[in-house]
Every structure is written in C-alpha cells, then in structure tokens.
Design a protein around this motif. Structure first.
Motif, PDB file in Angstrom:
ATOM      1  N   ASP A  47       0.812  -1.222   0.000  1.00  0.00           N
ATOM      2  CA  ASP A  47       0.000   0.000   0.000  1.00  0.00           C
ATOM      3  C   ASP A  47       0.842   1.268   0.000  1.00  0.00           C
ATOM      4  N   GLY A  48       2.091   1.157   0.468  1.00  0.00           N
ATOM      5  CA  GLY A  48       2.918   2.353   0.590  1.00  0.00           C
ATOM      6  C   GLY A  48       3.908   2.558  -0.523  1.00  0.00           C
ATOM      7  N   ARG A  49       3.873   1.680  -1.521  1.00  0.00           N
ATOM      8  CA  ARG A  49       4.851   1.792  -2.612  1.00  0.00           C
ATOM      9  C   ARG A  49       4.608   3.067  -3.408  1.00  0.00           C
ATOM     10  N   PRO A  50       5.561   4.017  -3.361  1.00  0.00           N
ATOM     11  CA  PRO A  50       5.385   5.262  -4.109  1.00  0.00           C
ATOM     12  C   PRO A  50       5.583   5.056  -5.605  1.00  0.00           C
ATOM     13  N   ALA A  51       4.926   5.868  -6.374  1.00  0.00           N
ATOM     14  CA  ALA A  51       5.044   5.753  -7.829  1.00  0.00           C
ATOM     15  C   ALA A  51       6.474   6.013  -8.287  1.00  0.00           C
ATOM     16  N   ASP A  52       7.154   6.950  -7.617  1.00  0.00           N
ATOM     17  CA  ASP A  52       8.545   7.283  -7.973  1.00  0.00           C
ATOM     18  C   ASP A  52       9.479   6.678  -6.930  1.00  0.00           C
ATOM     19  N   LEU A  53       9.396   5.374  -6.786  1.00  0.00           N
ATOM     20  CA  LEU A  53      10.095   4.663  -5.725  1.00  0.00           C
ATOM     21  C   LEU A  53      11.547   5.119  -5.619  1.00  0.00           C
ATOM     22  N   GLU A  73      13.809   2.547   0.197  1.00  0.00           N
ATOM     23  CA  GLU A  73      13.335   3.103   1.459  1.00  0.00           C
ATOM     24  C   GLU A  73      12.248   2.214   2.057  1.00  0.00           C
ATOM     25  N   MET A  74      11.427   1.624   1.223  1.00  0.00           N
ATOM     26  CA  MET A  74      10.363   0.764   1.713  1.00  0.00           C
ATOM     27  C   MET A  74      10.917  -0.518   2.332  1.00  0.00           C
ATOM     28  N   ASP A  75      11.981  -1.033   1.768  1.00  0.00           N
ATOM     29  CA  ASP A  75      12.655  -2.214   2.292  1.00  0.00           C
ATOM     30  C   ASP A  75      13.087  -1.965   3.743  1.00  0.00           C
ATOM     31  N   ILE A  76      13.743  -0.846   3.965  1.00  0.00           N
ATOM     32  CA  ILE A  76      14.223  -0.497   5.300  1.00  0.00           C
ATOM     33  C   ILE A  76      13.052  -0.264   6.249  1.00  0.00           C
ATOM     34  N   ALA A  77      12.017   0.399   5.769  1.00  0.00           N
ATOM     35  CA  ALA A  77      10.841   0.655   6.607  1.00  0.00           C
ATOM     36  C   ALA A  77      10.167  -0.648   7.018  1.00  0.00           C
ATOM     37  N   ALA A  78      10.108  -1.610   6.117  1.00  0.00           N
ATOM     38  CA  ALA A  78       9.480  -2.897   6.429  1.00  0.00           C
ATOM     39  C   ALA A  78      10.267  -3.646   7.492  1.00  0.00           C
ATOM     40  N   GLU A  79      11.598  -3.603   7.410  1.00  0.00           N
ATOM     41  CA  GLU A  79      12.385  -4.282   8.441  1.00  0.00           C
ATOM     42  C   GLU A  79      12.199  -3.619   9.801  1.00  0.00           C
ATOM     43  N   LYS A  80      12.159  -2.302   9.818  1.00  0.00           N
ATOM     44  CA  LYS A  80      11.941  -1.601  11.087  1.00  0.00           C
ATOM     45  C   LYS A  80      10.584  -1.966  11.681  1.00  0.00           C
ATOM     46  N   LEU A  81       9.569  -2.114  10.829  1.00  0.00           N
ATOM     47  CA  LEU A  81       8.251  -2.505  11.322  1.00  0.00           C
ATOM     48  C   LEU A  81       8.325  -3.891  11.976  1.00  0.00           C
ATOM     49  N   ILE A  82       8.983  -4.825  11.302  1.00  0.00           N
ATOM     50  CA  ILE A  82       9.054  -6.193  11.812  1.00  0.00           C
ATOM     51  C   ILE A  82       9.841  -6.250  13.114  1.00  0.00           C
ATOM     52  N   THR A  83      11.027  -5.647  13.125  1.00  0.00           N
ATOM     53  CA  THR A  83      11.854  -5.722  14.328  1.00  0.00           C
ATOM     54  C   THR A  83      11.211  -4.986  15.493  1.00  0.00           C
ATOM     55  N   GLY A  84      10.518  -3.896  15.199  1.00  0.00           N
ATOM     56  CA  GLY A  84       9.827  -3.167  16.260  1.00  0.00           C
ATOM     57  C   GLY A  84       8.710  -3.977  16.872  1.00  0.00           C
ATOM     58  N   LEU A  85       7.927  -4.640  16.024  1.00  0.00           N
ATOM     59  CA  LEU A  85       6.822  -5.462  16.528  1.00  0.00           C
ATOM     60  C   LEU A  85       7.352  -6.626  17.366  1.00  0.00           C
ATOM     61  N   VAL A  86       8.379  -7.297  16.876  1.00  0.00           N
ATOM     62  CA  VAL A  86       8.923  -8.440  17.607  1.00  0.00           C
ATOM     63  C   VAL A  86       9.541  -7.989  18.926  1.00  0.00           C
ATOM     64  N   ALA A  87      10.281  -6.883  18.891  1.00  0.00           N
ATOM     65  CA  ALA A  87      10.925  -6.404  20.114  1.00  0.00           C
ATOM     66  C   ALA A  87       9.907  -6.020  21.178  1.00  0.00           C
TER      67      ALA A  87
END
Length: 271
Positions: A26-32, A47-61
């Motif tokens: 849903d967050g993939r920008p047109a001008d990625l 940038e989305m790759d990094i944001a996704a990892e932060k989401l996962i590690t934050g939730l698990v932590a």
C-alpha cells in the motif's frame, strides 16, 4: 504435541509478515526512491525495504524484547532468550521496483540455532505460507481457508521444472548462465522468478520440482527452507552440507539428489 512457544512465535511471525506486506503493497510510491546500493548498481535497497524491516523488528521487540535478530537491512542482535529472528523484509526487490508481483516478506524464528517457524507473505499474489517444525506446511490464498502443502510426486529429472536465480555481480551471473545452459537439456525447463522465498514456497505447493541458487544469505532461505521441508521436499547445499552462500538446493525426493549431483559436477558453487 504442540509447543506453546512455537505457536506464539508463529502468531508473531504471521502478524509481522502481513503488516510488513501491507506496508510494502500500500505504501509503494510511484517514484520509488532508492535509499542505497548493495553489491552493484542493479541490486538496490529501497526506502520501503528499510521501513518494512523496522516494522518487523519493532513489533517483535515489543512482544519478545529478549530475542535476537538477523535482518537483511542491518538488524543484528544476539538476544538472551535462545530465539533469533531471521528476516528478509523484501525478497525480490527488483521485482518490487518494476511492479512485478513476485516479491515477499520472509520471517523465520530460530530456537537454539534451528529454524522452528517460517512465514512467507506474498501480498501481490494474495498468498501466505507458513510452517512450524514438525507440524507441516500450510498456505492461504485464493482458495477457501488454509490448505496443507505437499510437494509434487517426483518426475524423472528430464521432466522436472526447476527454478533458479542469478547474482547481481556480473561475472558471477555469467557463470550461473553457463551452468543453466548445461542444465536446460537435462530438465523439462528452467524458471527464474526473482524471489528465493517464493520459489521455495512454490516448490512446497507443488508448482515446481526443484530449485537451486548460489549466493543466498540466511535471510533469503530461512523461512522458505522450513516450509519446503515441512511439505516433504529435501533441501541442502553442496553434497552433505546444509544450504549456504555457496549453494542452496531444494527439490522433491527423487529430483533433489540428481539435481544436486549435476550442480556439483558443473561447479555451480564457484566461478
């Protein structure tokens, strides 16, 4: 007997994978925008790759603050619980950049060094694959409810459909092309999907007979390897070894060993 810890890890992995998948979809920008480069200009980190990892590690932590992490985008902590999460927040980055559907979020949990939970979420295919060690592999998708996965009955090698991937470093990729050229006459055909995690899940789902690739990291195959094995596939690296950066091989029983032998004969693990 169901292990409550493994059930807890599965629930967290499913939530993390689905939330990260929704963020990426849903967050993939047109001008990625590209945040950085990896081993070559072709292999990009978004940038989305990094944001996704932060989401996962934050939730698990938040849920399990004493667990360790190993993530493609830099998450690396030891932890004290005996559990480590191995995460590829976006497997199939180039597909994602180009708007192709074959990309996934891969989340695995290890206990004392052994993978016990694996989740692969492929948002654009509408599919989620998961496995707990000893409890089989399962998927949900376009069909109603969840279904248990089982790899295909093994065909003769010359009737096997095998998938592979190619490195982003030019001279390595050229050697991989030479190996593929030798293999093609020995197989039904070769596919190149662009996501190791999805390829391993497709093997588990009976959509492929085999898979191999050189140059993978633990986060590329950790979840998919467990899912494939729980669906009845065999996995490994070079003969007698586990999957590694040298070589990862997976296949239905009957395809795995002859494929592995050919890859060894053809020097698939080195230039």
């Amino acid at each position: 007997m169901t292990d409550p810890l493994h059930s807890e890890l599965l629930e967290i992995a499913l939530e993390a994978g689905r939330r990260a998948g929704a963020l990426l979809r849903d967050g993939r920008p047109a001008d990625l925008a590209v945040a950085a480069t990896k081993s070559s200009p072709i292999d990009v980190v978004t940038e989305m790759d990094i944001a996704a990892e932060k989401l996962i590690t934050g939730l698990v932590a938040e849920r399990r603050p004493h667990d360790g992490f190993l993530g493609e985008e830099g998450a690396a902590t030891e932890g004290t619980s005996g559990v480590r999460w191995v995460v590829d927040p976006l497997d199939g980055t180039v597909n994602y950049l180009y708007g192709l559907p074959t990309w996934a979020v891969s989340v695995a949990a290890e206990q004392d060094g052994e993978t016990v939970v694996g989740v692969v979420v492929a948002p654009m295919r509408g599919e989620t694959f998961h496995a707990v060690r000893g409890r089989g592999a399962w998927a949900s998708g376009a069909w109603a409810g969840e279904r248990r996965l089982a790899c295909r009955p093994a065909p003769p090698l010359d009737q096997a459909l095998v998938s592979t991937g190619f490195n982003y470093v030019a001279h390595v990729r050229a050697h991989q092309a030479e190996v593929a050229a030798k293999l093609i006459p020995r197989l039904r055909d070769i596919r190149r999907g662009g996501s190791a995690a999805v390829d391993l899940c497709d093997l588990a789902a009976g959509r492929l007979d085999g898979y191999y690739e050189r140059g993978l990291n633990a986060w590329d195959w950790a979840a998919g390897d467990l899912i494939a094995r729980e669906a009845g596939a065999l996995t490994g690296g070079r003969p007698g070894r586990r999957p590694s950066g040298d070589l990862t091989v997976a296949g239905t029983p009957g395809v795995f060993e002859p494929l592995q032998r050919l890859l060894e004969d053809y020097g698939a693990w080195h230039d």
